[in-house]
Design a protein around this motif. Structure first.
Motif, PDB file in Angstrom:
ATOM      1  N   ASP A 101     -29.002 -38.634  -7.946  1.00  0.00           N
ATOM      2  CA  ASP A 101     -27.894 -39.282  -8.641  1.00  0.00           C
ATOM      3  C   ASP A 101     -27.059 -38.237  -9.366  1.00  0.00           C
ATOM      4  O   ASP A 101     -27.478 -37.094  -9.579  1.00  0.00           O
ATOM      5  N   SER A 102     -25.876 -38.648  -9.753  1.00  0.00           N
ATOM      6  CA  SER A 102     -24.992 -37.751 -10.494  1.00  0.00           C
ATOM      7  C   SER A 102     -25.504 -37.572 -11.920  1.00  0.00           C
ATOM      8  O   SER A 102     -26.123 -38.469 -12.499  1.00  0.00           O
ATOM      9  N   ILE A 103     -25.241 -36.416 -12.481  1.00  0.00           N
ATOM     10  CA  ILE A 103     -25.674 -36.088 -13.834  1.00  0.00           C
ATOM     11  C   ILE A 103     -24.514 -36.354 -14.788  1.00  0.00           C
ATOM     12  O   ILE A 103     -23.393 -35.900 -14.561  1.00  0.00           O
ATOM     13  N   GLU A 104     -24.800 -37.082 -15.846  1.00  0.00           N
ATOM     14  CA  GLU A 104     -23.788 -37.421 -16.835  1.00  0.00           C
ATOM     15  C   GLU A 104     -24.096 -36.709 -18.148  1.00  0.00           C
ATOM     16  O   GLU A 104     -25.128 -36.047 -18.302  1.00  0.00           O
ATOM     17  N   LEU A 155     -31.266 -33.305  -6.518  1.00  0.00           N
ATOM     18  CA  LEU A 155     -30.636 -34.327  -7.348  1.00  0.00           C
ATOM     19  C   LEU A 155     -30.183 -35.479  -6.466  1.00  0.00           C
ATOM     20  O   LEU A 155     -29.409 -35.296  -5.531  1.00  0.00           O
ATOM     21  N   VAL A 170     -30.699 -28.408 -14.143  1.00  0.00           N
ATOM     22  CA  VAL A 170     -29.844 -29.242 -13.292  1.00  0.00           C
ATOM     23  C   VAL A 170     -29.170 -28.406 -12.210  1.00  0.00           C
ATOM     24  O   VAL A 170     -29.081 -28.815 -11.044  1.00  0.00           O
ATOM     25  N   GLU A 171     -28.707 -27.218 -12.560  1.00  0.00           N
ATOM     26  CA  GLU A 171     -28.062 -26.362 -11.569  1.00  0.00           C
ATOM     27  C   GLU A 171     -29.052 -25.906 -10.502  1.00  0.00           C
ATOM     28  O   GLU A 171     -28.705 -25.810  -9.317  1.00  0.00           O
ATOM     29  N   ARG A 226     -29.645 -28.871  -8.241  1.00  0.00           N
ATOM     30  CA  ARG A 226     -28.469 -29.110  -7.407  1.00  0.00           C
ATOM     31  C   ARG A 226     -28.390 -28.092  -6.267  1.00  0.00           C
ATOM     32  O   ARG A 226     -27.964 -28.425  -5.154  1.00  0.00           O
ATOM     33  N   HIS A 243     -27.489 -37.318 -20.033  1.00  0.00           N
ATOM     34  CA  HIS A 243     -28.695 -36.590 -19.662  1.00  0.00           C
ATOM     35  C   HIS A 243     -28.839 -35.303 -20.469  1.00  0.00           C
ATOM     36  O   HIS A 243     -29.956 -34.856 -20.744  1.00  0.00           O
ATOM     37  N   TYR A 246     -29.053 -27.489 -18.612  1.00  0.00           N
ATOM     38  CA  TYR A 246     -28.028 -27.158 -17.618  1.00  0.00           C
ATOM     39  C   TYR A 246     -28.600 -26.258 -16.525  1.00  0.00           C
ATOM     40  O   TYR A 246     -28.290 -26.439 -15.334  1.00  0.00           O
TER      41      TYR A 246
END
Length: 326
Positions: free
Chosen positions: A250-253, A248, A239-240, A243, A256, A236
């Motif tokens: 694509d969107s993170i689901e 990023l 990813v943050e 972002r 992942h 997390y």
């Protein structure tokens, strides 16, 4: 002097004239004051209650103590301590049916008493019918390895059933239906082994910090089985960071965070961005470098076989040997 000793005349006392400037009292205020003055006190109201319910309550408590003794082997003192938490007559009726159901279940000796000692509130808060259903659930419906199931049932099937019911009620309080909560536990039985505080912390992090809805647990129940501090939080944070810097595409689901292996997540999100190495932990790259530097540089020269000069006689002997083999 004679005038001074003369008795005084008693003058009649005239009543003071009533003032007509004040308004007459409000009838509603007078009625309210009369109600306050003539209303019986709370203690008097309690004493005037009918006394015919007290023998029935005492008989019900005695019956429950007998059920506790016959079902779980509790003494009168232990039964009284448990009954002090339950003051409602309707609760006593439900508890009587619950104890009768527990007495008819195929459980090992002392298992009910052990469950009451470990989590009395969890067991006594069950409704009649729930112990049977949750016992069947933990015995037959968990999809897990044999070692995990043995760990779940290590302290008895009834304690495992109470623990499963605790998790179901927790997930139900966060928005899942009880049916979906049972599906989550059936797919990820490790949540029954972990403390309920750990499960609650994971759900809170999923909803409040990551911004996902709790219904995602139905599709990705593995979230409750992985380590939050070592698996979810580092991903997390990476990813943050990406972002925030616009890295990023694509969107993170949820997949992942949960279903990507550590190597795959590293190659996709960490390896292209060196600044994420410290955020992620750098464990993968450190292991690769350790594998490359297993031996010191130049050590392979020590394992090179020695070369010996060959004489003409040895060459002739080898030719004769090879010729004889033909």
């Amino acid at each position: 002097m004679a005038f001074a000793l003369r008795p005084l005349r008693h003058l009649p006392v005239r009543p003071a004239a009533l003032s007509t400037s004040n308004s007459p009292p409000d009838p509603r205020e007078v009625l309210r004051i009369e109600r306050i003055l003539h209303a019986p006190s709370a203690a008097a109201a309690r004493t005037t209650q009918p006394q015919e319910h007290q023998p029935a309550a005492a008989a019900a408590a005695a019956g429950l103590r007998h059920l506790f003794h016959s079902t779980a082997g509790l003494t009168d003192e232990e039964s009284t301590t448990l009954l002090r938490r339950l003051d409602s007559p309707s609760t006593h009726q439900r508890l009587g049916r619950l104890l009768q159901e527990l007495a008819g279940l195929p459980l090992r000796g002392g298992e009910i008493k052990a469950a009451l000692a470990s989590d009395p509130d969890g067991l006594l808060s069950m409704c009649p019918g729930e112990p049977s259903r949750f016992l069947e659930f933990v015995r037959d419906n968990l999809r897990c390895r044999k070692a995990v199931k043995e760990q779940i049932l290590a302290h008895g099937a009834l304690r495992a059933a109470v623990a499963a019911r605790r998790r179901v009620e927790l997930l139900h309080a966060r928005g899942l239906t009880r049916h979906d909560a049972l599906r989550v536990l059936a797919a990820e039985p490790r949540a029954v082994v972990y403390p309920v505080e750990d499960v609650e912390r994971k759900v809170e992090f999923l909803v409040s910090t990551m911004g996902f809805e709790v219904r995602w647990l139905v599709q990705y129940p593995e979230f409750l089985g992985v380590n939050l501090d070592k698996w979810i939080i580092p991903r997390y944070n990476v990813v943050e960071h990406l972002r925030s810097v616009g890295g990023l595409g694509d969107s993170i689901e949820m997949k992942h965070y949960v279903r990507f292996s550590r190597k795959r997540f590293y190659n996709m999100f960490v390896k292209p961005y060196p600044e994420c190495e410290r955020i992620f932990g750098g464990m993968v790259r450190e292991k690769e470098e350790m594998a490359r530097r297993r031996y010191p540089t130049g050590l392979w020269k020590l394992f090179t076989p020695a070369r010996y000069e060959q004489t003409q006689e040895e060459v002739a002997n080898m030719k004769l040997l090879v010729g004889s083999l033909r």
